[in-house]
Design a protein around this motif. Structure first.
Motif, short mmCIF file in Angstrom:
data_model
loop_
_atom_site.label_atom_id
_atom_site.label_comp_id
_atom_site.label_asym_id
_atom_site.label_seq_id
_atom_site.Cartn_x
_atom_site.Cartn_y
_atom_site.Cartn_z
N ARG A 234 0.83 -1.21 0.00
CA ARG A 234 0.00 0.00 0.00
C ARG A 234 0.86 1.26 0.00
N LEU A 235 1.94 1.26 0.79
CA LEU A 235 2.82 2.42 0.83
C LEU A 235 3.56 2.62 -0.50
N ALA A 236 3.96 1.52 -1.11
CA ALA A 236 4.70 1.62 -2.37
C ALA A 236 3.81 2.08 -3.51
N LEU A 237 2.55 1.61 -3.53
CA LEU A 237 1.66 1.92 -4.64
C LEU A 237 0.91 3.24 -4.44
N HIS A 238 0.52 3.53 -3.22
CA HIS A 238 -0.32 4.70 -2.96
C HIS A 238 0.35 5.75 -2.07
N LYS A 239 1.65 5.57 -1.83
CA LYS A 239 2.46 6.55 -1.10
C LYS A 239 2.05 6.65 0.37
N LEU A 240 2.62 7.64 1.06
CA LEU A 240 2.44 7.75 2.50
C LEU A 240 1.00 8.08 2.86
N PRO A 241 0.56 7.69 4.05
CA PRO A 241 -0.82 7.99 4.48
C PRO A 241 -1.01 9.50 4.66
N PRO A 242 -2.27 9.95 4.73
CA PRO A 242 -2.54 11.37 4.99
C PRO A 242 -1.96 11.80 6.33
N LYS A 243 -1.78 13.11 6.50
CA LYS A 243 -1.18 13.64 7.72
C LYS A 243 -1.98 13.27 8.96
N ALA A 244 -3.29 13.15 8.83
CA ALA A 244 -4.14 12.86 9.99
C ALA A 244 -3.83 11.49 10.59
N VAL A 245 -3.32 10.56 9.77
CA VAL A 245 -3.04 9.20 10.27
C VAL A 245 -1.57 8.82 10.03
N ILE A 246 -0.71 9.79 9.83
CA ILE A 246 0.68 9.49 9.50
C ILE A 246 1.38 8.78 10.65
N VAL A 247 0.91 9.02 11.88
CA VAL A 247 1.54 8.38 13.05
C VAL A 247 1.41 6.86 12.99
N SER A 248 0.43 6.37 12.24
CA SER A 248 0.20 4.91 12.16
C SER A 248 1.38 4.17 11.54
N VAL A 249 2.32 4.89 10.91
CA VAL A 249 3.47 4.21 10.31
C VAL A 249 4.36 3.59 11.38
N PHE A 250 4.19 3.98 12.64
CA PHE A 250 4.96 3.39 13.74
C PHE A 250 4.38 2.05 14.20
N LEU A 251 3.14 1.76 13.85
CA LEU A 251 2.47 0.57 14.38
C LEU A 251 3.15 -0.75 14.02
N PRO A 252 3.80 -0.91 12.84
CA PRO A 252 4.48 -2.18 12.57
C PRO A 252 5.58 -2.51 13.58
N LEU A 253 6.08 -1.52 14.30
CA LEU A 253 7.07 -1.81 15.34
C LEU A 253 6.47 -2.64 16.47
N GLY A 254 5.14 -2.57 16.63
CA GLY A 254 4.47 -3.28 17.71
C GLY A 254 4.64 -4.79 17.64
N PRO A 255 4.19 -5.44 16.54
CA PRO A 255 4.33 -6.89 16.48
C PRO A 255 5.78 -7.36 16.45
N LEU A 256 6.67 -6.56 15.86
CA LEU A 256 8.07 -6.97 15.80
C LEU A 256 8.74 -6.85 17.17
#
Length: 403
Positions: A234-256
């Motif tokens: 999704r990030l590669a095809l549709h680029k970064l999320p909107p500013k309102a939810v940009i913080v969500s890019v940290f969430l993959p650190l959770g399961p790892l």
């Protein structure tokens, strides 16, 4: 014979109130807070809980940090209880909101924050209360953990299926990392199970807890990795999320981060419990322990990749609005710091101890900043917004047209 009708005999038309007008009456005062109290508010408990754990387990610790961790732990208990009471009120007074929330593709994912917030409380009970109050507290924590594990499995399996089976078609461009939240709850419960097993006085109960925790870990981590593949696409095809939810890019650190910590803690428990309960071969516990550290190291290394993506994404956007999603900073970074500190204890290694301490301090600073912003938002009322209520308003409007 004709009947004369007088104006007094005519029944005046009764005013008809739409459901939307009725809802408007309930969007003021405390009712507005209750109606707009979404599951995402339990992320406050998650973030506060991980800070208490970090301060308690800091490699370079002191007595004042110990008492500070207990103070934050008590604050977390109050926040969790308050959130639970408001949640019960919300779905008791307005049961129609529950279905709207479950069907919402984003808000429903935040249900996973409830068991994760509870897990941080269970962990602190094991670390702080059991040594002070005795064995009965360990069984109390075990009971809470069983409840937490059941909720985690239910959430991790049901919410992704609801996303597949109901609602409108989901486009890849609308996908965010919040899909990970219900899945990560199983990984968090697995890590919490290892901590609970360490304080259980009965070795057989501890063994059951460890085996169940491995099952929870096996449910959560592979599924989370699959979702992360979709998120990367999704990030590669549709680029970064909107500013309102940009913080969500940290969430993959959770399961790892939590997956690595859970692998190491479960391996540690297996090393101690397997020989005592004569489980598998005599050396099986040591094998699980060594594999646990290896898996933890690999997941920690993979977490560095997502940490870079997250920091680069935030740096590129520079400014973005404050919302409840900012709590997505604290927990993922917190569990990554927890894994780093655990690796420093296992090796032992001053390098990982120093890096873990730096990350922990950074998480505490972030927690203070986000807490201040949240407090301001609560006072002003700006944070009490429930996107799922918009679906109810649309239904009310359609019902009014039909009538």
């Amino acid at each position: 014979m004709a009947t004369n009708t007088t104006p007094n005999s005519v029944t005046p038309p009764q005013p008809q109130f739409s459901r939307m007008e009725q809802h408007t009456k309930h969007e003021q005062g405390w009712r507005r807070v209750v109606r707009n109290f979404t599951p995402s508010w339990f992320s406050v408990s998650m973030g506060t809980g991980i800070v208490s754990l970090l301060l308690h387990n800091l490699p370079y610790n002191g007595i004042w940090l110990y008492w500070l961790s207990i103070a934050i732990f008590l604050l977390n208990v109050l926040l969790f209880l308050a959130g639970s009471v408001i949640t019960v009120l919300r779905y008791t007074l307005y049961p129609e909101i529950f279905l709207a929330m479950i069907k919402h593709p984003v808000q429903s994912m935040f249900i996973g924050t409830f068991p994760m917030g509870l897990a941080t409380i269970i962990n602190m009970i094991c670390l702080v209360c059991v040594p002070q109050w005795g064995q009965w507290v360990s069984y109390f924590a075990w009971g809470l953990w069983i409840f937490d594990a059941a909720i985690s499995v239910t959430v991790a399996l049901s919410l992704p299926f609801i996303l597949m089976a109901h609602g409108e078609q989901t486009h890849l461009s609308s996908m965010t990392a919040v899909w990970l939240l219900p899945i990560v709850s199983c990984i968090v419960a697995a890590s919490s199970g290892a901590i609970v097993a360490e304080v259980l006085p009965n070795p057989q109960y501890a063994l059951w807890t460890v085996i169940t925790s491995y099952v929870l870990w096996g449910i959560g981590l592979p599924l989370a990795l699959m979702v992360m593949v979709i998120y990367l696409a999704r990030l590669a095809l549709h680029k970064l999320p909107p500013k309102a939810v940009i913080v969500s890019v940290f969430l993959p650190l959770g399961p790892l981060g939590q997956g690595g910590y859970g692998a190491m803690k479960l391996g540690q428990c297996a090393r101690d419990i397997f020989p005592e309960t004569q489980t598998l071969e005599q050396t099986s516990g040591s094998t699980f322990y060594a594999l646990g550290f290896l898996v933890g190291l690999i997941l920690w290394s993979f977490g560095l990749v997502w940490l870079f993506f997250a920091i680069a994404s935030i740096a590129r956007n520079k400014t973005f609005p404050f919302n409840i999603g900012w709590w997505g900073f604290t927990f993922p970074l917190g569990v990554f710091a927890t894994t780093t500190c655990q690796m420093g204890r296992e090796l032992p290694s001053e390098f990982f101890n120093i890096i873990g301490t730096i990350l922990s301090i950074f998480v505490v600073i972030l927690w203070i900043i986000v807490s201040i912003g949240t407090l301001k938002g609560v006072v002003s009322g700006k944070l009490f917004v429930a996107p799922c209520l918009a679906d109810l308003r649309v239904e009310d409007k359609d019902a009014g047209k039909t009538a």
